[in-house]
Design an enzyme around this catalytic site. Structure first.
Site, short mmCIF file in Angstrom:
data_model
loop_
_atom_site.label_atom_id
_atom_site.label_comp_id
_atom_site.label_asym_id
_atom_site.label_seq_id
_atom_site.Cartn_x
_atom_site.Cartn_y
_atom_site.Cartn_z
N HIS A 426 0.77 -1.15 0.04
CA HIS A 426 0.20 -0.17 0.16
C HIS A 426 0.92 1.15 -0.09
O HIS A 426 0.41 2.19 -0.17
CB HIS A 426 -0.84 -0.15 1.16
CG HIS A 426 -2.23 1.01 0.92
ND1 HIS A 426 -2.60 1.54 -0.20
CD2 HIS A 426 -3.38 0.69 1.80
CE1 HIS A 426 -3.57 2.22 0.04
NE2 HIS A 426 -4.11 1.63 1.03
N ASP A 430 -2.22 1.43 -4.49
CA ASP A 430 -3.42 1.84 -3.74
C ASP A 430 -4.62 0.90 -4.02
O ASP A 430 -4.65 -0.12 -5.25
CB ASP A 430 -4.13 3.14 -4.13
CG ASP A 430 -3.12 4.40 -3.57
OD1 ASP A 430 -2.38 4.12 -2.54
OD2 ASP A 430 -2.98 5.22 -4.14
#
Length: 454
Positions: A426, A430
């Site tokens: 992350h 995304d």
């Protein structure tokens, strides 16, 4: 050893000094990452000298030992240096002795950081560039080992070291104490207390402690030390979780078309090509295709920089007979057709089980696929293989009742379905990218052409 392999650790000498060695006979065993290999002799002769010992870390191209042949000594891995005639000893002058003594006093009086440091004997690997910078800046081995690396497998990069040096220079310095009485006291040796003796010499140096082996309390538990590969795997897994912000996306996919096509063609495929047709090469072909659609999943992270990989090299997690895990890599997977993919998958899988992988076979991966369904798992949450940013887990294929949409209406039927579990970093990926990628993989699976040839 392969272009991407720069060093190896000696795990065992198979021959002792004085032993006779034949051509192509294994002399020693080495380990790179999680692959063990034997180093054969290129000549026949007698081993007369070992230049490295067990557990030593050596660079590719270094001489490992000397084998004496009928025509003279031959170095393992490269030519032995020619013998140099020793110069006639010359008695040192009084001035030279005095200068040597003064130099020794200055060396002993100098702080530890300014003394020569041997970074090659550290348990961690440091690139030649990092070692040179550390040497020029007077960084001790202990300081260098304490720096948290952001490179591949937690290695300290040039930027990590430069940031450390910058922060060290900018750190506030305590004001010099006011001068005391003008008279100079006689030097007194004071023994440190037990508490002071264990304090680190700098803020970056930590006292080294050796953890004792656990003891069975009830006398019945068996205590077994992890082997070398399991220790490496444990270190990699902890380091990956500490490095990447793991996020998962899950999607269920209908693979009935793939199941039916394989059932129809697997026997003919094996008869014609001499290779078994499993689901793995079909799925790997689809993942490689999806990575071309989403190149930002085919990247790695190096500090504050993103490295966009030109080649698509798929790692294929494989379980070994001893229970350990290894990830051989299919190079340029996007350039292979189904036949080529099947041959690559079978070759790497068979050599992994037989312990015959080469060091370069596990290097250079840009994305990894693991088949947790092999052991009956419906889905899993795999840990990212650093410095990659994603890993896809393939769950078990199950026959389940499902709603089937047709122009005549919906009805219930039996379908073959599986779960895809996508873990991604992350920090740079995304949810939109991570979810879209695994959705594209599912779309390619469900749109599989049942009439295609192999």
């Amino acid at each position: 050893m392969g272009e991407s392999v720069a060093e190896a650790t000696i795990t065992n000498w198979l021959k002792e000094v004085g032993d006779r060695i034949e051509v192509d006979e294994a002399v020693l065993e080495i380990a790179t990452d999680k692959v063990d290999s034997e180093i054969p002799s290129e000549v026949s002769g007698v081993l007369v000298e070992k230049l490295f010992q067990k557990d030593d870390l050596v660079q590719v191209g270094q001489t490992l030992g000397i084998i004496e042949t009928e025509g003279g000594a031959t170095a393992v891995a490269q030519e032995a240096p020619a013998a140099v005639e020793a110069p006639t000893p010359v008695a040192p002058t009084v001035e030279a002795v005095a200068k040597t003594v003064e130099t020794a006093r200055e060396f002993v009086a100098a702080p530890a950081a300014s003394q020569p440091q041997d970074y090659t004997h550290s348990e961690k690997f440091f690139s030649p560039l990092v070692r040179n910078i550390a040497k020029e800046e007077g960084i001790s081995v202990a300081e260098l080992e304490s720096i948290i690396g952001t490179g591949s497998e937690g290695r300290v990069t040039k930027n990590d070291l430069l940031d450390y040096i910058k922060n060290k220079v900018n750190a506030p310095v305590a004001a010099a104490p006011a001068p005391v009485a003008p008279e100079v006291p006689q030097p007194t040796v004071v023994a440190p207390s037990p508490v002071e003796a264990v304090q680190p010499t700098t803020n970056n140096q930590q006292p080294t402690t050796t953890k004792a082996a656990p003891v069975s309390v009830n006398g019945q538990d068996e205590i077994v030390e992890m082997d070398r590969m399991r220790k490496l795997i444990a270190g990699y897994m902890v380091q990956s979780v500490q490095t990447s912000a793991h996020v998962q996306s899950f999607i269920e996919v209908d693979v009935t078309a793939i199941w039916d096509w394989r059932e129809k063609n697997k026997n003919a495929f094996e008869k014609r090509e001499g290779e078994k047709l499993t689901f793995t090469p079909i799925f790997m072909e689809i993942v490689a295709k999806a990575l071309k659609d989403f190149p930002l999943m085919n990247i790695s992270v190096d500090g504050d920089y993103i490295v966009k990989k030109k080649n698509i090299n798929l790692g294929m997690a494989a379980a070994l007979p001893n229970g350990n895990l290894i990830v051989p890599v299919i190079k340029n997977a996007d350039q292979l057709n189904l036949l080529g993919m099947a041959k690559a998958v079978n070759d790497l899988g068979n050599r992994a089980k037989a312990g015959k992988l080469k060091p370069d076979d596990t290097q250079g991966g840009t994305y990894t696929v693991t088949n947790v369904g092999t052991f009956g798992s419906v889905f899993g949450t795999p840990i990212i293989n650093q410095p990659q940013v994603g890993i896809l887990a393939l769950g078990a294929i199950r026959k389940v009742p499902a709603v089937i949409e047709t122009p005549e209406g919906d009805f219930i039927g039996i379908r073959k379905k599986m779960f895809l579990s996508h873990s991604y970093d992350h920090r740079v990926v995304d949810g939109a990218l991570g979810g879209s990628f695994v959705k594209r993989v599912a779309e390619y699976m469900e749109a599989f052409d049942e009439n295609r040839s192999f």
